[in-house]
Enzyme design. Structure first.
Site: not given
Ligand code: GLP
Length: 269
Positions: A138, A136, A143, A67
């Site tokens: 991810h 979280d 997400e 990413d």
């Protein structure tokens, strides 16, 4: 999933690096999927040491990063381009043309994402994908509620991720809101997956990934569907695992397991 419990960050990094090195030794033209963040820095340091001291050769390796932030040029110190050069690429002999990182500044994101996916395919697919995990749950920048079949695309970051990653920026308001990221579906196509996690603050996400339901609310849980995933954890990151004793038992007892609990001087792989 194979769970490997290590005592601390350094041991996690060493074991992770040996798994990467084994992939390259078995297949000198391996295609590696690479990650950023604080988690893999120790692993990268160990790969650099192996390259220098043990002659681990990267001259035929190809890499694809997961990413990049949208809007950050390659020479921004907060960009993942910069991160990879600083922490890894400047020290290794990977040919420049074999290094792929999503562009944060293309003027046609859709075309770029299609091209990136095609490059992965044309390179023969990813042999080993390295991952970290967000608080979280991810993976890459997928997400919560990302499709588990998603491909490389632009994602809007969750507020929690922006807060978590603010430490890498001068000011919290400098963290970009969008990122270009491989999808969960892209990641699941890798032949092997190596995910690292360390620290108490990652323990809830680690438990959701390993023991929770497979759900887009924790995209790392999709790794339960992958036949060859190894999770290398430090002790702190295991604190919320219900089946911890079982994983330790498996690690201790598996005959011939390369990850068997061992003295530091016995070979790992
Ligand atoms: C970012 C990256 C992820 C990484 C996560 C955790 O969101 N896109 O690939 O796994 O941060 O980062 P850290 O290792 O710094 O905790």
């Amino acid at each position: 999933m194979r769970i490997v419990i290590t005592e601390n960050y350094d041991e996690m990094s060493r074991i992770g690096a040996r798994i990467v090195a084994r992939t390259i030794n078995e297949k000198p033209n391996a295609v590696l999927g690479l990650a950023t963040g604080g988690t893999p820095i120790g692993l990268y340091r160990e790969l650099v040491r192996m390259h220098r001291e043990e002659g681990l050769d990267f001259s035929r390796v190809t890499t694809f990063n997961l990413d990049e932030y949208v809007g950050l040029p390659k020479d921004s110190p907060a960009s993942y381009h910069w991160f990879m050069r600083e922490n890894l690429f400047q020290y290794l002999n990977i040919p420049e043309q074999n290094i792929y990182i999503p562009s944060g500044t293309t003027d046609n994101y859709e075309a770029f994402c299609t091209w990136y996916e095609a490059r992965i395919r044309e390179s023969g697919g990813i042999d080993l994908q390295l991952l970290g995990i967000g608080t979280d749950g991810h993976i890459a920048f997928n997400e919560p509620t990302s499709s588990l079949g998603s491909r490389t695309r632009i994602k809007t970051l969750a507020k929690q991720t922006i807060l978590d990653n603010a430490r890498y920026f001068e000011r919290p308001e400098d963290v970009p809101i969008y990122a270009i990221t491989m999808g969960v579906g892209t990641i699941l196509e890798a032949r092997k997956i190596l995910i690292l996690a360390n620290g108490r603050y990652k323990a809830p996400a680690v438990a959701a990934m390993i023991e929770g339901p497979v759900t887009s609310m924790c995209t790392a849980s999709a790794l339960q569907m992958h036949p060859e995933t190894v999770c290398v954890l430090d002790r702190e990151a295991t604190k919320d695992l219900q089946m911890l004793e079982y994983y330790e038992w498996v690690q201790e007892k598996s005959p011939g397991s390369p990850y068997r609990k061992r003295r530091e001087d016995t070979p790992l792989l």
